[in-house]
Motif scaffolding. Structure first.
Motif, PDB file in Angstrom:
ATOM      1  N   MET A   1      14.872 -41.696  16.447  1.00 12.03           N
ATOM      2  CA  MET A   1      16.150 -41.603  17.100  1.00 12.03           C
ATOM      3  C   MET A   1      16.055 -40.554  18.207  1.00 12.03           C
ATOM      4  O   MET A   1      15.567 -39.456  17.977  1.00 12.03           O
ATOM      5  N   THR A   2      16.526 -40.881  19.379  1.00 13.84           N
ATOM      6  CA  THR A   2      16.443 -39.968  20.508  1.00 13.84           C
ATOM      7  C   THR A   2      17.545 -38.910  20.438  1.00 13.84           C
ATOM      8  O   THR A   2      18.541 -39.075  19.726  1.00 13.84           O
ATOM      9  N   ALA A   3      17.374 -37.845  21.191  1.00 18.20           N
ATOM     10  CA  ALA A   3      18.376 -36.776  21.234  1.00 18.20           C
ATOM     11  C   ALA A   3      19.705 -37.300  21.769  1.00 18.20           C
ATOM     12  O   ALA A   3      20.773 -36.917  21.285  1.00 18.20           O
ATOM     13  N   GLU A   4      19.642 -38.181  22.759  1.00 23.01           N
ATOM     14  CA  GLU A   4      20.876 -38.750  23.318  1.00 23.01           C
ATOM     15  C   GLU A   4      21.633 -39.568  22.273  1.00 23.01           C
ATOM     16  O   GLU A   4      22.855 -39.514  22.195  1.00 23.01           O
ATOM     17  N   ALA A   5      20.894 -40.313  21.458  1.00 25.72           N
ATOM     18  CA  ALA A   5      21.535 -41.119  20.416  1.00 25.72           C
ATOM     19  C   ALA A   5      22.169 -40.230  19.352  1.00 25.72           C
ATOM     20  O   ALA A   5      23.254 -40.544  18.846  1.00 25.72           O
ATOM     21  N   ILE A   6      21.526 -39.124  19.017  1.00 31.56           N
ATOM     22  CA  ILE A   6      22.086 -38.202  18.027  1.00 31.56           C
ATOM     23  C   ILE A   6      23.362 -37.563  18.561  1.00 31.56           C
ATOM     24  O   ILE A   6      24.368 -37.469  17.849  1.00 31.56           O
TER      25      ILE A   6
END
Length: 79
Positions: free
Chosen positions: A1-6
């Motif tokens: 999971m990417t930082a943007e998604a988190i």
């Protein structure tokens, strides 16, 4: 999971859990009045102030209800 998604997941769940939605925590950081209140203080970073406030409120409730270290949640990961 990417930082943007988190970040997006935390913002969405944080907003859904606020007092004016599901009332999981007693904050109102993403309400219209909070945005109007925060915008003169945080002129270029209103969303960041709202995000930090709602994640802190959610983490506090998660720690109290779920317990620290027993389960993983997107909110207490900020500690």
């Amino acid at each position: 999971m990417t930082a943007e998604a988190i970040v997006e997941l935390r913002a969405l769940v944080g907003s859904l859990g606020e007092k004016w939605q599901a009332n999981w925590w007693g904050s109102d950081f993403f309400s219209l009045t909070a945005g109007a209140f925060l915008s003169p203080i945080f002129t270029r970073s209103v969303f960041l102030a709202q995000y930090n406030g709602v994640t802190a409120a959610a983490a506090k409730v998660h720690d109290e209800v779920i317990g620290v270290g027993r389960w993983y949640s997107p909110f207490p990961l900020t500690h």
